[in-house]
Scaffold this motif. Structure first.
Motif, PDB file in Angstrom:
ATOM      1  N   HIS A  22      37.867  30.080  -9.942  1.00 49.14           N
ATOM      2  CA  HIS A  22      38.156  31.490  -9.536  1.00 49.14           C
ATOM      3  C   HIS A  22      39.640  32.006 -10.192  1.00 49.14           C
ATOM      4  O   HIS A  22      40.141  33.073  -9.626  1.00 49.14           O
ATOM      5  CB  HIS A  22      38.513  31.488  -8.023  1.00 49.14           C
ATOM      6  CG  HIS A  22      37.223  30.913  -7.362  1.00 49.14           C
ATOM      7  ND1 HIS A  22      35.868  31.400  -7.272  1.00 49.14           N
ATOM      8  CD2 HIS A  22      37.026  30.000  -6.514  1.00 49.14           C
ATOM      9  CE1 HIS A  22      35.186  30.818  -6.528  1.00 49.14           C
ATOM     10  NE2 HIS A  22      35.679  29.798  -6.242  1.00 49.14           N
ATOM     11  N   GLU A  25      39.692  35.846 -10.914  1.00 46.33           N
ATOM     12  CA  GLU A  25      39.759  36.623  -9.804  1.00 46.33           C
ATOM     13  C   GLU A  25      41.152  36.640  -9.294  1.00 46.33           C
ATOM     14  O   GLU A  25      41.543  37.734  -8.827  1.00 46.33           O
ATOM     15  CB  GLU A  25      38.686  35.986  -8.784  1.00 46.33           C
ATOM     16  CG  GLU A  25      38.676  36.530  -7.384  1.00 46.33           C
ATOM     17  CD  GLU A  25      37.799  35.920  -6.419  1.00 46.33           C
ATOM     18  OE1 GLU A  25      38.219  36.198  -5.006  1.00 46.33           O
ATOM     19  OE2 GLU A  25      36.955  34.951  -6.649  1.00 46.33           O
ATOM     20  N   HIS A  29      43.468  39.828  -8.778  1.00 50.22           N
ATOM     21  CA  HIS A  29      43.890  40.192  -7.489  1.00 50.22           C
ATOM     22  C   HIS A  29      45.429  40.234  -7.735  1.00 50.22           C
ATOM     23  O   HIS A  29      45.955  41.280  -7.043  1.00 50.22           O
ATOM     24  CB  HIS A  29      43.433  39.304  -6.420  1.00 50.22           C
ATOM     25  CG  HIS A  29      43.970  39.541  -5.006  1.00 50.22           C
ATOM     26  ND1 HIS A  29      45.098  39.264  -4.647  1.00 50.22           N
ATOM     27  CD2 HIS A  29      43.339  40.265  -4.109  1.00 50.22           C
ATOM     28  CE1 HIS A  29      45.414  39.783  -3.586  1.00 50.22           C
ATOM     29  NE2 HIS A  29      44.388  40.266  -3.097  1.00 50.22           N
ATOM     30  N   SER A  70      39.039  33.467  -2.132  1.00 51.47           N
ATOM     31  CA  SER A  70      40.230  34.051  -1.575  1.00 51.47           C
ATOM     32  C   SER A  70      41.466  33.288  -1.093  1.00 51.47           C
ATOM     33  O   SER A  70      42.563  34.312  -1.168  1.00 51.47           O
ATOM     34  CB  SER A  70      39.544  34.630   0.050  1.00 51.47           C
ATOM     35  OG  SER A  70      39.209  33.385   0.603  1.00 51.47           O
ATOM     36  N   SER A  73      43.554  33.407  -4.172  1.00 52.22           N
ATOM     37  CA  SER A  73      44.064  34.725  -4.551  1.00 52.22           C
ATOM     38  C   SER A  73      45.526  34.897  -3.598  1.00 52.22           C
ATOM     39  O   SER A  73      46.425  35.459  -4.173  1.00 52.22           O
ATOM     40  CB  SER A  73      43.377  35.941  -4.171  1.00 52.22           C
ATOM     41  OG  SER A  73      42.200  35.777  -5.255  1.00 52.22           O
ATOM     42  N   ARG A 138      49.077  37.830   6.470  1.00 52.07           N
ATOM     43  CA  ARG A 138      47.891  37.609   5.832  1.00 52.07           C
ATOM     44  C   ARG A 138      47.445  36.011   5.824  1.00 52.07           C
ATOM     45  O   ARG A 138      46.639  35.506   6.191  1.00 52.07           O
ATOM     46  CB  ARG A 138      47.561  37.912   4.363  1.00 52.07           C
ATOM     47  CG  ARG A 138      47.337  39.298   4.265  1.00 52.07           C
ATOM     48  CD  ARG A 138      47.634  39.789   2.488  1.00 52.07           C
ATOM     49  NE  ARG A 138      46.859  38.919   1.757  1.00 52.07           N
ATOM     50  CZ  ARG A 138      47.146  38.756   0.585  1.00 52.07           C
ATOM     51  NH1 ARG A 138      48.432  39.384   0.068  1.00 52.07           N
ATOM     52  NH2 ARG A 138      46.387  38.233  -0.352  1.00 52.07           N
TER      53      ARG A 138
END
Length: 822
Positions: A22, A25, A29, A70, A73, A138
């Motif tokens: 990933h 990605e 991001h 995710s 990132s 987050r």
């Protein structure tokens, strides 16, 4: 930047780097996120080209190869933020040496990391604050309270200790090696990175999160990450930015060597830290899991976390080889074998694993114990503080002797009256606390006796039998002798338990449960460190230098002494003051001076007579391949540097710290008293070592350094002594000439044998494999330095002249060493 200041060494890295699929990605991001936070155009710090060139997406994809898109990132955003913080702090505060502005900036950042996510945070005023607020919100909802606390502390250390770097730049001061490693762990951010490894893999179970094996995993990981970064970033940090916090520069300055030699030595320490990581992961962590009763899921979590740290090492190395941020144009392998090329293959150097790395790993197990080294050489030791002695010394001596008889310390075959007199622990207490009342001086001397006796007892009794399990049971029982909440203490069955039960009751009578808990933790730290020493002794493993220096504080009983000292100053000093960087730096400098002092005086006693491996001079000899005089000079230099650091903290860091904390005049006066206590402590410990017989060659030669278990175990009196066949009574003789009454002289204590007749060899069961007498070591070594309250790496290229002369640094290569231990 044009010409590299040194050639990058060959790195030990046995684990292949893997790339997270990933990665693209995460790159996309993090670019969007950095722009939203205001870190790019208009920030005055970065442009888009800077972020692209640094390629933090690649860093995180290499260091976290198994997490999903995710998570990758989010982790990448964290790294973008921390590198932006570093560059922002450099441009805004470091270059202009604006300490006041830097402190005000750092003071606001913890407000954006509330443990409860529902707690409101201030409005961000700059990209650093905006990024931290967003990332915290987050990240923490999916993590436990324990993880939040650990990660918040690691982040605060990372941020706040930047002031330490800024202060050193302002003063033009280069840290000594021990100070540097301690501070680099906080400033460098690897403990913070370890927290993100938990996020990406699995949380460490709370039951073992604070244990030594997990702490060592994190610390060795941190040291390896930071030292590798220092090698790659030397040119940018030192030559371009004027940075003084770089391991290569630190060793270059300490040893007075060339930059290339310092870089090679940094790589030696880096390799040693990786070996320590592997040793801990493969030997200590499995035992911890079994002893702690971890569930299969918890064991799997620890294994995943350990593998995550391993992946970070290999991935971080790969990224340093590729990032434009670092000096990497001529990164090379010294292996004569061909190696694969392409992504993920930088670590696949089989030749190095089979050759140099294997030899380096085995070297730790090759020491030959009981080597004749002659009398300890005592150099001129720097001591700027005068000695003061208590007027109650003579009374304390008599009281201590009575107490040792009453508790049974003189009745178990470890100590006798002659040893007690030779150790003169009351003298140590009289110098440590010259203003103490008679009762307080008695208590101090008895604590010293307990710690010194225990430090002798473990190797003599448990080491003689190579019985690590029994040592752990002993340690657990000692812990049970210290009730915290009023529970009934253990019924004592031996001298150590009788002594500790008595000392605990008298010392803690007026303490709160929290104070008792703190003191108990300090004593547990000391007794558990004796098990660590015993484990190394059974393996015949000379410790890693950094691990040794840090564990030496524990074996010395430093936490116990400092705890008792702090409690004597009452509540005027808030606990957070004692936890602060300057105060911990002050304490560690004092403790390290005393620990190394003991190693200097006890060298002959420990190496020649006891077969000991836990001595800083031996560790330095072994690691750098140098002889005794050169290693002694290195340790002497380090002692001087630690004392000068103590003076520096007192003169420069504490006044600023008092202002930062806005301490009252009462609190400042109390802190001045605490500093004076530490000064008395160091002067008293030095005086004690110089005056007692414990380390003198004449006394050592006249003693039998063995365990005498046939002595009656009576409490309250020593009982009649019985002669042990084959062992000499303490006659004060130097070991030469015929034995009294015409009998043949037995082999010399300590296992050094010159033509000893075969019939006097000990039974086969008592002999070490390969010959040589197994004389149970009395590591009675650390002694009151133990509690007296109670540490860096040397060089193989700075050849110091013999002890007693001024050290002269000059190139000293391995081929010139006079002796290779083992």
């Amino acid at each position: 930047m044009t010409q590299q200041p040194f050639e990058l060494p060959h790195f030990y890295m046995p684990y292949p780097a893997r790339l997270n699929p990933h990665v693209d990605e995460a790159r996309a991001h993090s670019t969007r996120w950095a722009r939203e936070m205001g870190m790019l155009e208009g920030s005055g710090i970065w442009e888009q080209a800077d972020l692209d060139a640094h390629d933090y997406g690649l860093l995180c994809a290499c260091t976290h190869p198994d997490c999903d898109g995710s998570a990758l990132s989010l982790i990448t955003d964290w790294y973008v933020w921390v590198f932006f913080f570093d560059d922002h702090f450099l441009e805004t505060f470091k270059r202009g040496q604006d300490r006041a502005g830097g402190k005000a900036h750092l003071d606001r950042l913890p407000l954006f990391m509330p443990l409860d996510p529902a707690t409101p945070v201030p409005e961000p005023e700059n990209p650093v604050e905006a990024g931290l607020a967003d990332l915290w919100a987050r990240t923490v909802p999916s993590m436990s309270d324990g993880w939040r606390r650990r990660f918040a502390v690691a982040t605060e250390h990372l941020l706040n200790e930047s002031l330490w770097e800024l202060s050193n730049i302002n003063e033009g001061r280069i840290a000594n090696p021990v100070e540097y490693i301690e501070m680099r762990r906080k400033v460098g951010g690897a403990p913070w990175s370890a927290g993100l490894v938990e996020y990406a893999t699995a949380e460490v179970p709370a039951a073992v999160a604070g244990s030594r094996p997990l702490r060592v995993l994190m610390e060795t990981f941190s040291d390896a990450v930071h030292l590798r970064n220092d090698l790659f970033s030397y040119q940018r940090e030192v030559e371009d930015e004027g940075e003084l916090s770089n391991g290569v520069l630190v060793l270059e300055t300490f040893f007075g060597c060339t930059t290339q030699e310092a870089a090679d030595r940094v790589n030696d320490v880096l390799t040693s830290r990786l070996h320590q990581f592997e040793h801990t992961a493969l030997t200590e962590v499995p035992a911890l899991a079994a002893e702690s009763g971890l569930t299969p899921d918890e064991v799997a979590a620890v294994a995943a976390y350990t593998k995550g740290l391993q992946d970070w090492q290999s991935g971080g190395h790969e990224w340093h080889l590729r990032s434009s941020r670092y000096m990497n144009e001529r990164a090379r392998s010294t292996s004569p074998w061909g190696r694969p090329s392409g992504p993920g293959t930088s670590a696949a150097d089989v030749g190095a694993l089979l050759a140099a790395a294997g030899a380096e790993r085995l070297r730790a197990y090759t020491h030959v114990p009981f080597q004749k080294v002659g009398p300890s050489r005592i150099p001129d030791l720097y001591m700027p503080y005068p000695l003061q002695l208590s007027p109650h010394l003579d009374t304390a001596r008599r009281t201590l002797a009575e107490w040792c008889h009453r508790t049974g310390i003189l009745a178990e075959g470890v100590w006798d009256e002659d040893k007690l007199a030779a150790y003169d622990l009351a003298l140590c207490s009289a110098g440590i606390d010259p203003d103490a009342t008679p009762e307080a001086l008695d208590l101090s001397a008895q604590w010293l006796a307990f710690g010194t006796y225990g430090d002798d007892y473990y190797p003599l009794v448990h080491g003689h039998r190579r019985d690590l399990a029994a040592a752990k049971v002993t340690t657990a029982r000692l812990s049970a002798c210290m009730p915290v909440e009023g529970e009934a203490p253990l019924v004592p069955v031996n001298a150590m338990e009788h002594a500790l039960t008595d000392l605990w009751a008298r010392t803690t009578a007026g303490m709160t449960p929290d104070q008792r808990r703190t003191l108990k933790r300090a004593i547990d730290t000391m007794t558990e460190s004796w098990v660590w020493e015993l484990s190394n002794q059974i393996q015949n493993r000379v410790p890693d230098p950094v691990d040794y220096l840090e564990m030496r504080r524990a074996t010395f009983g430093a936490d116990l002494t400092l705890s008792l000292c702090r409690m004597g100053h009452g509540p005027a000093i808030p606990p957070e003051v004692y936890r602060s960087g300057p105060v911990r730096s002050l304490e560690n400098a004092a403790v390290d001076y005393a620990c190394l002092l003991n190693d200097v005086f006890s060298y002959q006693k420990e190496i020649e007579y006891e077969g000991e491996i836990h001595n800083a001079i031996l560790v330095v000899q072994h690691f750098f391949g140098i002889d005794y005089p050169a290693a002694l000079a290195v340790v002497q230099d380090l002692m001087t540097q630690r004392m000068r650091q103590f003076e520096h903290v007192v003169a420069h860091e504490l006044p600023i710290f008092y202002d930062d904390f806005e301490l009252s005049e009462e609190a400042r006066a109390t802190m001045r008293g605490y500093v004076a206590d530490l000064q008395n402590w160091m002067a008293g410990v030095l005086n004690w070592h110089r005056r007692v017989d414990r380390y003198k060659a004449e006394w050592l030669a006249g003693r039998a350094h063995v365990f005498l278990p046939d002595r009656p175990r009576l409490h309250g009196r020593s009982g009649p002594r019985r002669r042990t066949p084959g062992l000499r009574r303490d006659t004060g003789r130097l070991g030469g000439g015929p034995h009294p009454r015409g009998r043949p002289r037995p082999s010399r204590p300590g296992g050094v044998r010159d033509r000893a007749p075969p019939q006097r060899h000990p039974p086969a069961a008592d002999r070490r494999p390969g010959g040589g007498r197994l004389t149970t070591r009395t590591r009675s070594g650390r002694d009151p330095d133990m509690m007296a309250t109670a540490v860096e790496t040397p060089d193989r290229f700075a050849s110091h002249r013999a002890a007693g002369q001024d050290a002269v640094r000059s190139p000293h290569r391995r081929s010139r060493r006079t002796r290779r231990p083992g």
